[in-house]
Each structure stands twice: as C-alpha cells, then as structure tokens.
Design a protein around this motif. Structure first.
Motif, short mmCIF file in Angstrom:
data_model
loop_
_atom_site.label_atom_id
_atom_site.label_comp_id
_atom_site.label_asym_id
_atom_site.label_seq_id
_atom_site.Cartn_x
_atom_site.Cartn_y
_atom_site.Cartn_z
N SER A 347 0.75 -1.07 0.11
CA SER A 347 -0.08 -0.13 -0.09
C SER A 347 0.90 1.12 0.49
O SER A 347 0.41 2.26 -0.79
CB SER A 347 -0.96 -0.03 1.33
N GLY A 348 1.89 1.32 0.62
CA GLY A 348 3.12 2.18 0.61
C GLY A 348 3.50 2.46 -1.16
O GLY A 348 3.89 3.84 -1.38
N GLU A 349 3.41 1.60 -2.08
CA GLU A 349 3.54 1.92 -2.77
C GLU A 349 2.89 1.98 -4.54
O GLU A 349 3.84 2.56 -5.60
CB GLU A 349 4.67 0.43 -3.75
N TYR A 350 1.73 1.09 -4.18
CA TYR A 350 0.93 0.79 -5.20
C TYR A 350 -0.68 1.84 -3.94
O TYR A 350 -1.08 1.57 -2.83
CB TYR A 350 0.73 0.20 -5.63
N ASP A 351 -1.69 1.33 -5.04
CA ASP A 351 -2.78 2.24 -4.81
C ASP A 351 -3.55 0.85 -5.17
O ASP A 351 -4.00 0.44 -5.56
CB ASP A 351 -3.65 3.25 -5.52
N MET A 352 -3.70 0.61 -3.07
CA MET A 352 -4.34 -0.72 -3.46
C MET A 352 -6.04 -1.01 -3.61
O MET A 352 -6.16 -1.47 -2.47
CB MET A 352 -3.80 -1.38 -2.54
#
Length: 376
Positions: A347-352
C-alpha cells in the motif's frame, strides 16, 4: 375409421393416446437434465517469503492462506487450482524464484480448502528434475487419493489412461497441458512425464476422452507473462479446443488476469478463462496481486448431449500480506475493503484500494463475452 391423436408430456414421459376402443400407449422415458457447480482459481505460487516466518516453528501450516475463499471452494462440486510450483518439502531444498519448491504442508491446506482438481503441469514442473516431479505426484496420490491431477504422469501407462470422474451423474473428463518447462527437457525415456502443448497429441487425447465422458475440461498453461490480453496462440488454441469438443478451458501462467469468453461452436460452446492470474504469490506488483475466480454451473442434457452454462461469473481475488511478511490471505472482492487495503504490504508503493481493483478488473475484463464480472 379416423383416429384423433393427442400428445402431451407429463413428468418426463411422452404419452400417445388414440381415441379408439383399442388404445395403444407408447411410453418414451426422458432423462433428467444434470448439473454441477464449478469454481477455479489461478496460480498457487509460493516464494520463500511466504513460509520464511514459519521456518522457526516445528511445523508449517498454510490453512489461513485459503480460509477467505473457503466459502466458494468448499461448497462447489468441483474446485480447481493450478500448482505453479512443487511442494515436496525440505528434503529437496525449499526455495523460491527461479526454481521453486515449498513445504509439503501446502498440499494439506489446499486439500482442506476443498480444491479437488490440481493442475500439475507448468513451466516449473521440472524445477527439481524427474525425481522431484515424481515425488510430487506420489505425495498427492498417496495422501489425497480423491484429488484429480492433470498434466503430469508416473509412467506411459499412466499417461495413456483416460481420466474421468462422475459428478452428479455427469461423466467429466480432464486434461492439462503446459507450453514449456523453462529450459528443462523431458528425458528421452520419459516423454510421458509432462503433457506439453501439441495439437496432434491434444487431438488424440480429446478423441479418446470424448468416447468415455460426457463433457471435457482442459487446463492450459499458456500465454505471455504479465500481459492482460491473450496472444494469438492462446486464441488459436482456444478455438482448436472448441473444434475438438472441449466444453471448458481454464488458463494460467501470465500471473495477471485476462478476459474470458464463450466460444460458439458447431459441436458445442466452449467457456474459456484465458488467465486467472495468481491466487497467492509474493510478486510484489499491484497487478499481480489481483487474480480471479471462475465460477459457473455446468448443465448437461443427456437426451441431446448438449451442455450449457448458467451463473457464469468472474470474481476478482486479491492477495494480501502484511508488512512483516507473517500473515497471508486471499480475499474475494466481496470481502475486500479499504481498511484491509491500507494494511497491505504494497500500500505504500501502490494504490491497493477496492476502487483501484474494481477499475483495473473492468479495464481488463471488458472483452469478456457472456460472463458476469463481479465487482461488489
């Protein structure tokens, strides 16, 4: 003398009654239509991060990985999963990419989850050589004798048998193939070990299977990795299997989802799920966290020998794991929400978020003809 004939159908019987003193009744019995429910998921892909937190324990347990989809898989008459990787235990060395092998306890958890058709043919089938693959088949057959396995065999005789299981009165035939073995080559004395995609052999297999089964289901490990649309070869093979008489084709290997469709044919229609993506993995990219579940009812009419499908769906699945790589689950879109998404390792790298998953699935599955894409 002129006779008036009235025909009517009652409770599966056709009755003919002439209106004369000398009555002659002709009874023709019709068989009831039969059906069974099916669910299928994609790649059971185990990287070492998925069990490293358990290595300090005295035992492994992966039941929680599957628990959120048990409500589908345990209730279905037939549930499919693709064994992307071997699970033959520490004796053969546990490892992740590029040559995989996981704990044997994974097999137990998959069985408890209700999966009863396991595809054992993939590009990773030979990751531990001939001995490793034969060990995988042995473990499954000895410990889970009711499980159906396709794509790998223990002998020429085993390869040539027709695999049929009766489900709710329907004789269901099974086959499975893979495009290749990641550079490994089948031994000259064991060409029967893994079923490779070969049109001539597939035709022979389908002809033999069709003689002893009502419908045929085929697992295909095919396509290009990380591509969300089936390539020309996939589409050609799907049409070929339709011509050969297959009713269902379940695809794997791309690690991302691909559209599904119903191919209309002269013999029968063929329901094709080109790729169901990953069921579980540590492929830490947003799109590879989204898999799919094929869900439908197969209806078979023994009088016409015709098959149809109802409640035909594609249900998005989301692989979730925490920041510490200690807990893993796969959620259906129904149970996934933004609270769960916020704790996803990625979630810190991508929109999940659930909205992102919905939009992504819609963008990929828009060409899916005749299949309901479930988004809630």
């Amino acid at each position: 003398m002129i006779l008036c004939v009235f025909n009517f159908t009652l409770m599966g019987f056709i009755l003919t009654h002439p209106t004369s003193k000398k009555q002659d009744a002709k009874i023709v019995e019709k068989e009831e239509k039969k059906s069974f429910t099916f669910v299928g998921v994609g790649d059971n892909l185990y990287h070492n991060t998925q069990y490293m937190c358990q290595e300090q324990n005295e035992y492994y347990n992966f039941d929680s990985y599957y628990e959120m989809t048990n409500k589908y898989t345990q209730k279905a008459d037939l549930a499919y999963i693709n064994f992307e990787t071997l699970c033959i235990g520490e004796e053969y060395g546990l490892s992740g990419y590029p040559t995989f092998n996981g704990p044997t306890e994974i097999l137990s958890s998959v069985n408890k989850a209700g999966f009863d058709w396991w595809s054992l043919s993939s590009n990773h089938s030979m990751d531990r050589g001939v001995e490793g693959l034969l060990k995988q088949i042995e473990l499954v057959r000895e410990n889970y004798p009711d499980v159906i396995t396709t794509g790998s065999h223990t002998s020429k005789k085993d390869r040539n048998r027709t695999l049929v299981k009766e489900i709710n009165g329907i004789k269901v035939g099974f086959l499975g193939y893979t495009y290749g073995l990641n550079g490994f080559v089948l031994p000259e004395d064991k060409p029967w070990l893994v079923d490779l995609i070969d049109k001539e052999q597939m035709k022979k297999d389908m002809e033999a299977l069709s003689k002893v089964s009502d419908i045929q289901l085929v697992s295909m490990h095919w396509g290009d990795e990380y591509q969300t649309y089936p390539n020309d070869e996939q589409q050609d093979l799907a049409n070929y299997l339709n011509e050969l008489g297959a009713e269902v084709v379940i695809g794997s290997h791309p690690h991302v989802i691909q559209p599904a469709k119903i191919i209309k044919g002269n013999k029968q229609d063929t329901l094709v799920y080109y790729s169901l993506g990953n069921y579980t993995s540590t492929q830490d990219v947003d799109e590879r966290m989204v898999g799919g579940m094929a869900s439908f009812t197969v209806n078979y009419d023994p009088n016409t020998k015709k098959t149809s499908f109802t409640d035909t769906k594609f249900i998005p699945l989301i692989t979730w794991f925490d920041a510490g790589y200690s807990t893993w689950k796969t959620y259906s879109i129904e149970d996934y929400n933004d609270s769960i998404a916020s704790t996803h390792r990625l979630s810190g790298e991508y929109d999940m978020s659930k909205e992102w998953v919905q939009q992504y699935v819609q963008s990929v599955m828009q060409d899916s003809e005749g299949i309901e894409v479930v988004l809630e």
